[in-house]
Design a protein around this motif. Structure first.
Motif, PDB file in Angstrom:
ATOM      1  N   GLN A 212       0.823  -1.200   0.000  1.00 33.00           N
ATOM      2  CA  GLN A 212       0.000   0.000   0.000  1.00 33.00           C
ATOM      3  C   GLN A 212       0.860   1.255   0.000  1.00 33.00           C
ATOM      4  N   ASN A 301      -7.532  -2.647  -8.547  1.00 34.20           N
ATOM      5  CA  ASN A 301      -7.816  -4.077  -8.405  1.00 34.20           C
ATOM      6  C   ASN A 301      -6.588  -4.919  -8.739  1.00 34.20           C
ATOM      7  N   PHE A 304      -4.876  -5.278  -5.460  1.00 39.10           N
ATOM      8  CA  PHE A 304      -5.639  -6.131  -4.561  1.00 39.10           C
ATOM      9  C   PHE A 304      -5.425  -7.602  -4.915  1.00 39.10           C
ATOM     10  N   ILE A 322      -4.748  -2.412   2.624  1.00 33.64           N
ATOM     11  CA  ILE A 322      -4.864  -2.199   1.181  1.00 33.64           C
ATOM     12  C   ILE A 322      -5.921  -1.161   0.833  1.00 33.64           C
ATOM     13  N   GLU A 380      -9.226 -11.441  -3.033  1.00 31.29           N
ATOM     14  CA  GLU A 380      -7.811 -11.524  -3.387  1.00 31.29           C
ATOM     15  C   GLU A 380      -7.581 -12.585  -4.455  1.00 31.29           C
TER      16      GLU A 380
END
Length: 557
Positions: A212, A301, A304, A322, A380
């Protein structure tokens, strides 16, 4: 429109990150942690500064925290914290090296620094900690500079690793992309595998929190175990290594390796030895796992999906670590007085993404079968194909909201899938110069991985069907609904001096077609994407002629 409320209280997240000054900063010359007042003034004894320039440090330590041991190693000597500074196993890093890191940050011209152990309350259950974690995006984004500490890699070896990546990465490019002869490709791959495994062995590359942080600040300066900056040789001069440079180089290596694999697929191409092929796959795998291939993607995404390769100490940190990539604040960070379960947190997080943008909420492909009843929810176990990595200037045309009973309700324009397939086929016939694989509009179907690929998509034959993997259940194309989510910016058109738009449709299959229930439930199958530009262009006529019908109560399961 009414805001959806989490447990009847706060709206889901936000799109723009508010400016928050850290609740505490460390004054480096005095090694004192100082809290701010309502005027953003940091004052302690004779030290006072209003909104000072500060640096931030990205590192990892939680997995090596030492608790309640009489022989615990010394701690970082930070004064004026109401909590005890945590001790860390010296095998991970020493307090002496930690101090060197802080002093080198000071030498760069920064008097104030934000470091979590001295600025976030480390006492268990602290509401201040929950709030501050929810503000990390603002803290990192407005910092003057950010540093990444690779605490397990010493300066000499790290500098050599950087040199090797530059050298052998350059040889790889020369051989694969340019076609220069005389390069010992097998040796190049052997060296790249060795240096990649060494570099990415540092625990920083396996922490979800640091993923992050590097997304928020990929311009971070790299520091070695000793806290020294690492030279990067450019134009015969050494300069400090920034993560941006390393990430960009890893992307170039990955792209060259993909080209190398493509060259082995032709009949007359040279085949690489097994050891070399294994090295190619290993280096690609490492770059993907640390998230460096797609890190500059504007679709969060991507990160992620990368998060499944990263480690957190607590399960809920898989969301808290995240969420700010999405500019979201959920769970305890939004409501410190509450402590939602992991399942509640996951639902809230996915609901927040969809609430802010139905496009972004569905801009992915499931890698494995999602939990029954939650096919709409990103996990995930998802991935982002190349055609979805860019998420810019979204124009949402549909909504996807989750109510207090966790019902996911979508609304927007819809058509049956055969209509869209026919329009795409017709557009390909009208404007073959725009066609891809026989289709106009750069039309593409991206099915979730638990759904079989359907040959019918290439033939536009409405009689064909899809099958769910592992079940054999047939899905008639006439029962597949396309929810038009909206569009995002696509490639630039020099002819019209504007950007094309990439449209996104969510593919939905009726779950209870003949059950007699009053409300139909729909399961996500995947998404369709197609490109549009000027309205006067002939190949857009078929799409505009589709009789899109408005649905306002699509229950997604």
């Amino acid at each position: 429109m009414d805001y959806p409320f989490v447990h009847g209280r706060l709206p889901y997240g936000w799109l723009d990150v508010p400016v928050y000054w850290p609740q505490r900063l460390i004054h480096i010359p005095s090694m004192t942690s100082i809290s701010r007042d309502d005027g953003n003034i940091y004052k302690y004894k004779d030290i006072m500064a209003k909104e000072p320039e500060y640096g931030t440090l990205s590192y990892t330590w939680g997995r090596w925290r030492v608790k309640d041991k009489p022989d615990a190693p010394p701690v970082l000597p930070i004064k004026n914290t109401p909590w005890q500074i945590p001790a860390v196993e010296e095998a991970h890093f020493t307090t002496e090296n930690f101090q060197k890191v802080i002093q080198n940050i000071h030498k760069s011209g920064v008097d104030w620094v934000w470091i979590d152990v001295g600025c976030i309350d480390q006492r268990r259950g602290s509401t201040q900690a929950a709030v501050e974690i929810g503000r990390q995006a603002s803290i990192f984004k407005q910092a003057k500079s950010t540093f990444v500490w690779l605490s397990r890699l010493d300066c000499i070896q790290l500098a050599q690793a950087i040199d090797d990546i530059l050298d052998y990465g350059g040889q790889l490019y020369d051989h694969i992309d340019i076609g220069i002869e005389g390069v010992d490709f097998d040796n190049v791959m052997d060296k790249l595998q060795t240096v990649s495994e060494y570099l990415f062995s540092d625990p920083w590359f396996s922490s979800l929190w640091t993923l992050q942080e590097i997304v928020l600040r990929n311009d971070a300066i790299v520091l070695s175990t000793e806290g020294e900056s690492v030279p990067w040789k450019v134009a015969r001069q050494d300069q400090r290594t920034y993560m941006t440079m390393l990430i960009n180089h890893c992307q170039n290596v990955y792209t060259s390796l993909e080209k190398a694999i493509e060259k082995t697929k032709t009949v007359y191409s040279e085949q690489y030895p097994e050891k070399t092929m294994n090295a190619i796959q290993r280096v690609k795998q490492l770059i993907l796992q640390v998230g460096f291939y797609y890190l500059f993607s504007t679709n969060p995404n991507v990160q992620f999906g990368t998060a499944r390769y990263r480690t957190t100490k607590r399960a809920e940190d898989r969301i808290y670590g995240i969420m700010q990539i999405y500019n979201l604040c959920v769970g305890r960070s939004a409501r410190p007085e509450e402590n939602p379960s992991m399942e509640e947190l996951v639902i809230e997080f996915a609901a927040a993404i969809n609430y802010n943008s139905a496009i972004l909420g569905q801009f992915f492909v499931h890698v494995s079968r999602p939990k029954r009843g939650y096919t709409w929810r990103i996990t995930e176990e998802s991935t982002v194909p190349n055609s979805l990595i860019m998420y810019r200037d979204p124009n949402d045309m549909a909504t996807i909201n989750v109510d207090l009973d966790e019902n996911c309700i979508a609304a927007g324009k819809c058509c049956q899938l055969p209509m869209l397939l026919s329009a795409a086929k017709e557009a390909g016939d009208i404007a073959p110069s725009h066609a891809v694989d026989g289709w106009g509009l750069k039309f593409e179907i991206l099915l979730d991985n638990h759904i079989n690929d359907a040959a019918s998509f290439n033939a536009a034959n409405q009689q064909h069907f899809m099958e769910r993997r592992n079940s054999g259940t047939e899905i008639d194309l006439k029962d597949v609904l396309v929810l038009w989510l909206g569009n995002v910016q696509a490639e630039f058109s020099y002819r019209s001096n504007t950007y094309f738009r990439r449209n996104v449709g969510l593919l939905l299959s009726v779950q209870n077609h003949n059950t007699g229930e009053g409300v139909l439930h729909y399961e996500r199958l995947g998404i369709a994407v197609w490109t549009t530009g000027e309205k006067s262009t002939p190949f857009e006529v078929p799409i505009r002629s589709i009789p899109w019908e408005w649905y306002d109560q699509l229950v997604l399961k």
